[in-house]
Write an enzyme that holds these catalytic residues in place. Structure first.
Site, mmCIF file in Angstrom:
data_model
loop_
_atom_site.group_PDB
_atom_site.id
_atom_site.type_symbol
_atom_site.label_atom_id
_atom_site.label_comp_id
_atom_site.label_asym_id
_atom_site.label_seq_id
_atom_site.Cartn_x
_atom_site.Cartn_y
_atom_site.Cartn_z
ATOM 1 N N CYS A 155 -5.620 -34.868 -23.188
ATOM 2 C CA CYS A 155 -6.304 -34.408 -21.989
ATOM 3 C C CYS A 155 -6.449 -32.886 -22.068
ATOM 4 O O CYS A 155 -5.464 -32.158 -22.240
ATOM 5 C CB CYS A 155 -5.529 -34.798 -20.735
ATOM 6 S SG CYS A 155 -6.321 -34.261 -19.205
ATOM 7 N N SER B 284 10.331 -22.196 -25.391
ATOM 8 C CA SER B 284 9.247 -22.933 -26.022
ATOM 9 C C SER B 284 8.239 -22.060 -26.751
ATOM 10 O O SER B 284 7.387 -22.577 -27.460
ATOM 11 C CB SER B 284 8.535 -23.829 -25.000
ATOM 12 O OG SER B 284 8.204 -23.097 -23.846
ATOM 13 N N CYS C 200 -7.419 -28.951 -18.172
ATOM 14 C CA CYS C 200 -6.940 -27.638 -17.717
ATOM 15 C C CYS C 200 -7.698 -26.491 -18.374
ATOM 16 O O CYS C 200 -7.723 -25.379 -17.849
ATOM 17 C CB CYS C 200 -5.459 -27.467 -18.038
ATOM 18 S SG CYS C 200 -4.363 -28.499 -17.061
ATOM 19 N N ASN D 211 7.387 -41.010 -13.231
ATOM 20 C CA ASN D 211 6.992 -39.697 -13.726
ATOM 21 C C ASN D 211 5.488 -39.562 -13.580
ATOM 22 O O ASN D 211 4.746 -40.376 -14.125
ATOM 23 C CB ASN D 211 7.389 -39.554 -15.213
ATOM 24 C CG ASN D 211 6.734 -38.350 -15.872
ATOM 25 O OD1 ASN D 211 6.424 -37.361 -15.222
ATOM 26 N ND2 ASN D 211 6.525 -38.439 -17.176
ATOM 27 N N GLY D 212 5.047 -38.543 -12.861
ATOM 28 C CA GLY D 212 3.619 -38.342 -12.716
ATOM 29 C C GLY D 212 3.215 -38.133 -11.279
ATOM 30 O O GLY D 212 4.028 -37.791 -10.417
ATOM 31 N N CYS E 134 -1.207 -35.702 -22.026
ATOM 32 C CA CYS E 134 -1.318 -34.359 -21.463
ATOM 33 C C CYS E 134 -1.042 -33.317 -22.552
ATOM 34 O O CYS E 134 -0.019 -33.374 -23.240
ATOM 35 C CB CYS E 134 -0.314 -34.189 -20.326
ATOM 36 S SG CYS E 134 -0.216 -32.509 -19.671
ATOM 37 N N CYS F 51 8.341 -35.251 -14.397
ATOM 38 C CA CYS F 51 9.703 -35.752 -14.230
ATOM 39 C C CYS F 51 10.112 -36.415 -15.538
ATOM 40 O O CYS F 51 9.328 -36.485 -16.481
ATOM 41 C CB CYS F 51 9.777 -36.783 -13.102
ATOM 42 S SG CYS F 51 9.218 -36.173 -11.491
ATOM 43 N N TYR G 275 4.407 -27.351 -24.030
ATOM 44 C CA TYR G 275 5.528 -26.851 -23.243
ATOM 45 C C TYR G 275 6.512 -27.901 -22.756
ATOM 46 O O TYR G 275 7.719 -27.699 -22.820
ATOM 47 C CB TYR G 275 4.963 -26.093 -22.033
ATOM 48 C CG TYR G 275 6.027 -25.415 -21.215
ATOM 49 C CD1 TYR G 275 6.563 -24.202 -21.610
ATOM 50 C CD2 TYR G 275 6.530 -26.009 -20.060
ATOM 51 C CE1 TYR G 275 7.565 -23.586 -20.877
ATOM 52 C CE2 TYR G 275 7.526 -25.403 -19.328
ATOM 53 C CZ TYR G 275 8.042 -24.187 -19.734
ATOM 54 O OH TYR G 275 9.035 -23.596 -19.010
ATOM 55 N N ASP H 9 3.930 -16.466 -26.766
ATOM 56 C CA ASP H 9 4.294 -17.253 -25.580
ATOM 57 C C ASP H 9 3.595 -18.594 -25.659
ATOM 58 O O ASP H 9 2.570 -18.747 -26.334
ATOM 59 C CB ASP H 9 3.861 -16.504 -24.325
ATOM 60 C CG ASP H 9 4.671 -16.887 -23.089
ATOM 61 O OD1 ASP H 9 5.406 -17.887 -23.139
ATOM 62 O OD2 ASP H 9 4.538 -16.185 -22.070
ATOM 63 N N ASP H 10 4.135 -19.597 -24.971
ATOM 64 C CA ASP H 10 3.522 -20.923 -25.034
ATOM 65 C C ASP H 10 2.276 -21.016 -24.165
ATOM 66 O O ASP H 10 1.326 -21.719 -24.494
ATOM 67 C CB ASP H 10 4.533 -22.009 -24.623
ATOM 68 C CG ASP H 10 5.066 -21.783 -23.224
ATOM 69 O OD1 ASP H 10 4.387 -22.164 -22.269
ATOM 70 O OD2 ASP H 10 6.167 -21.218 -23.085
ATOM 71 N N GLY I 250 12.871 -31.911 -15.202
ATOM 72 C CA GLY I 250 12.954 -31.872 -13.747
ATOM 73 C C GLY I 250 14.345 -31.504 -13.296
ATOM 74 O O GLY I 250 15.318 -32.080 -13.767
#
Length: 447
Positions: free
Chosen positions: A442, A294, A445, A115-116, A247, A13, A253, A356-357, A41
């Site tokens: 981080c 992006s 992923c 946000n989060g 992040c 967000c 992105y 691509d991102d 968002g």
């Protein structure tokens, strides 16, 4: 998300908080701020503001211009205001769950924009059995916890509440007289402070400060609580042990390219990712094209490093609704075709590098490849400016492992699935090399 499309992680967000010692037109400032953060968002948005006597809150489902036109009076003035654009990571999409979350039963009145995602939400809700909840949002749990622990002051409550919250989060909190802002101890979700004509602003991205004609002051530190009142900015708590772990997708992105996130210029990071992509995965081709929006900056870097000319491969229709809200994959793919049209003359009979991102589910890039083949591209070489996403985000992005094309497919299998001649992702080390030395992020992923 930009081409959201289609097959990307949805952002978290965007939040903003404004504080002035004089009465100002908050409608204009909050509208400009939220329009600037709209990419973060698009489910709903809202504002809350104080004239130092009371707090009012307005919000609705839809884009910023829609909600401001339909729900928010044009002549709002006050001293303090907060705003929010929402992508729902927890709770349904409706006006009740739209933010800010406002509690007018609490004796000092509070409004929160968040946000989060709070990952221990159910255990926290169990602690709050005596409280009535009006929403299904995890943001209201934060507000109720503050209410529970506010025996003497908001400062005391925040000091007690924040250690209880697990996940990645950045928040702005409004009282009648003060603006508070705080960030998770790992600094996963961004938050920064600026000054605009002697007023203060706290926001998710520094581009908001630029748009309002202000000056960037600094980022809110991981684990820091700040208070802004007539005396200025006060740090209530900041642990020297906290290490910022922004992040990675803020740089890949989520953020606008005109933002600086935790000391990293987003444009420069994406450009360098394209350069590193070429060095890791060189290819002989005729043209480079970026997937809007992006992927465009990384495509510029790839072209610069390779000396392969860059051209415009797609025309994007910016006037369609967000395709990520489409209920089925077939509808999302339909929207890809409506949103992107290939400029056939630029790709026909050519060996094309597509930058691509990221690739999450793989369905969108599969459709993009199909569009390019239909336009007559001779070869398609797909290059991805993020490492392979192998694991779902544990801090609030709604994706399961089974949805991730990189979780159980080899590189060749992914290439065959999306239908390209070659496929290359930036490595984790190549991604880290786009960041300033000693900058930590981080990477869960990708592991």
């Amino acid at each position: 998300m930009q081409i959201d499309s289609m097959d990307k992680y949805k952002e978290e967000c965007g939040v903003v908080g404004l504080f002035s010692t004089k009465k100002i037109n908050l409608h204009s400032s909050l509208y400009s701020s939220l329009i600037t953060l709209q990419h973060r968002g698009q489910d709903s948005c809202g504002i809350a503001f104080s004239d130092k006597k009371s707090i009012e809150c307005y919000k609705g489902v839809g884009l910023v211009n829609e909600v401001f036109s339909d729900y928010i009076p044009p002549n709002l003035s006050g001293y303090i205001g907060i705003g929010h654009v929402r992508y729902s990571t927890f709770g349904e999409v409706n006006t009740i769950n739209a933010q800010p979350i406002f509690d007018n039963n609490f004796n000092c009145n509070l409004a929160l924009a968040h946000n989060g995602n709070i990952t221990n939400i159910f255990s926290l809700k169990n602690e709050l059995k005596k409280f009535n909840f009006n929403t299904t949002s995890d943001s209201e749990v934060i507000l109720k916890l503050i209410e529970k622990y506010c025996k003497n002051s908001i400062e005391e409550a925040l000091y007690s509440v924040i250690p209880k919250l697990e996940g990645g989060f950045s928040c702005v909190l409004l009282t009648k007289q003060e603006l508070f802002a705080f960030r998770d101890p790992n600094g996963i979700r961004p938050l920064c402070i600026g000054e605009v004509k002697n007023d203060y602003i706290v926001c998710s991205e520094s581009c908001v400060i630029d748009i309002l004609g202000g000056e960037f002051i600094r980022d809110v530190l991981p684990g820091e609580i700040i208070k802004i009142d007539a005396s200025g900015i006060t740090t209530i708590n900041a642990s020297s042990l906290c290490k910022c772990m922004t992040c990675s997708f803020e740089y890949i992105y989520f953020s606008r390219i005109d933002s600086v996130i935790d000391g990293v210029n987003v444009y420069e990071a994406r450009f360098k990712s394209g350069v590193n992509l070429y060095h890791e995965h060189p290819v002989d081709a005729d043209v480079v094209i970026g997937v809007p929006e992006s992927g465009n900056t990384a495509a510029l870097g790839f072209s610069k490093a390779s000396s392969i000319p860059i051209t415009t491969g797609f025309v994007k229709n910016n006037f369609l609704g967000r395709s990520f809200i489409k209920p089925s994959q077939s509808k999302r793919c339909e929207t890809v075709s409506l949103k992107l049209n290939v400029i056939k003359e630029n790709v026909k009979n050519k060996k094309v590098v597509v930058v691509d991102d990221s690739i999450i589910r793989g369905t969108t890039c599969k459709k993009i490849v199909s569009l390019l083949k239909d336009a007559g591209a001779k070869e398609i070489h797909y290059r991805v400016a993020s490492p392979i996403v192998t694991s779902p985000c544990c801090l609030g992005i709604n994706t399961s492992k089974s949805e991730l094309v990189g979780s159980d497919m080899t590189l060749n299998e992914i290439a065959n699935y999306i239908g390209v001649d070659t496929l290359g992702y930036i490595s984790i080390s190549g991604f880290l090399n786009i960041l300033p030395k000693n900058k930590t992020v981080c990477l869960k992923c990708f592991l």
